[in-house]
Design an enzyme around this catalytic site. Sequence first.
Site, PDB file in Angstrom:
ATOM      1  N   GLU A 263      75.109   5.825  37.519  1.00 22.97           N
ATOM      2  CA  GLU A 263      74.502   6.537  36.403  1.00 22.97           C
ATOM      3  C   GLU A 263      75.545   6.789  35.314  1.00 22.97           C
ATOM      4  OE1 GLU A 263      72.618  10.105  37.803  1.00 22.97           O
ATOM      5  OE2 GLU A 263      71.197   9.045  39.085  1.00 22.97           O
ATOM      6  N   HIS A 281      67.159  10.952  35.997  1.00 23.27           N
ATOM      7  CA  HIS A 281      67.724  12.114  36.697  1.00 23.27           C
ATOM      8  C   HIS A 281      67.173  13.422  36.125  1.00 23.27           C
ATOM      9  CE1 HIS A 281      71.402  13.188  39.361  1.00 23.27           C
ATOM     10  NE2 HIS A 281      70.490  14.112  39.444  1.00 23.27           N
TER      11      HIS A 281
END
Length: 531
Positions: A263, A281
């Site tokens: 990420e 997220h």
Amino acid sequence: MAPKVLVSDKLSETAVQIFRDNGIEVDFLPTLGKEPEKLIELIHNYDGLAIRSNTKVTDKILERATNLKVIGRAGIGVDNVDIPAASKKGVIVMNTPYGNMITTAEHAIAMMFAVARQIPEASASTHAGKWEKSKFMGVELTGKTLGVIGAGNIGGIVCDRAVGLKMKVLAYDPFLSDERAAKLGVTKVKLAELLKRADFITLHVPLTDKTRNILSRENLAKTKKGVRIINCARGGLVDEEALADMLKEGHVAGAAFDVFAKEPATENPLFGLPNVVCTPHLGASTTEAQENVALQVAQQMSAYLNTGAVENALNMPSVTAEEAKVMGPWLKLAEHLGAFIGQMTDEPIKAINILYDGKVAEMNLDALGCSAIAGVMKASNPDVNLVSAPIQAAERGVQVSRTTQAKSGVFDAFVKLTVVTDTRERSIAGTVFSDGKPRFIQIKGINIDAEIGEHMLYTTNKDVPGIIGTLGRIVGENGVNIANFTLGRTEPGKDAIALLYVDEAVNDVVIGKLKETGLFQNVSPLEFAVA
């Protein structure tokens, strides 16, 4: 002089006002976290630093933090804080582990609905002016079997919500007790059974060496055809490439992911596949959750800076300054005892019993107990701390007891930790020598004298010739240096143990070669936080 706090990420005005109401001076610079060089220049002015995820508290920043006493993370994840460096600097790191549990659990449920009814794809199609009603045939959740991997705080909420949706819920969690499972209304199962039976699988465990790729290609192949996978916990729990292959093959009917191995995720094997729902997220991204954790971190930091009260600290026991001078080594010993048994136990724990012998029985036993419990629990959840560990143990139905006794042996004091499961009891004892260093003095009733290191190797075997030579040869041939080697046995020719303190982690190759000899009943690499 009033304490001074820097808020380097976005916190609400209400949270900032909490600091002011407690007589703390605040500099609210919500974009500073994205400017690390500037933060390095300013950090020496502050006693406290309140952050979210944008601020990366590195060792370089901590080097310049000459006055910093506490870092407060509004949220649970502290991947952006160098905790070992903070500990070495004497800076407390706090988080807010309970402020976003409901939000994250609700997101997992929402993602399950989304993938079951193909909502994102149907929405995009309809926005494009199409009317493809027959294309998006979904499935109901009612009556389906949900497999929950990890039934802790967030996973427990998901279980509760799923039961309310009339789903059949299977839970896999090595620390889930029968009593806790009954209270949640779920069936406790082994992972293999969950994979075989579940129509939906949702993950709610931290990312550790034990949980990394828990849904590996091999385990995904064991799942029920048509299963749908939801991950709102941590990236890296699922082999994303393997999952993508099985989605293309049709073995897996759908997936919903909020977290990814890398990420920010700008590309991923799952992107672009049909019936894969992806969000960036967002698990904790609700107005309520963000406000809750902001208010909580402001209250915790204010309490510490004004009164010394410690709550939800990840790197400091809840003891007074006076107690810490005497108890520091004993707190570390208690943690090491718990860590040993926690790493050796892979089934639900029913009870933790702690015996305090001699002068240690007169210390702060609440703090010592919390340290021991945290050591046990960290094996399955590295985010646990001295405050949350007893709560998690209680929620999982673990009975914790303690016993004190007068000096009973050659040591002025010792602590003995025993963990009880359905099939066995494990016990280990330790003491603190006059040099202030914790030592293991007994394992499985076998007396030893073992120095504790960051990397260790534990073996059990029958007391036969060749054990020392085999251990030394195999670890040496594979580049592992032994710093300390301790042996113990019940009696000649009977049960024996070895505990090696080594300079680097023992890898799977070494473990495999030791097992191949057939000499060892158990070979376990162990890790301890000795800093």
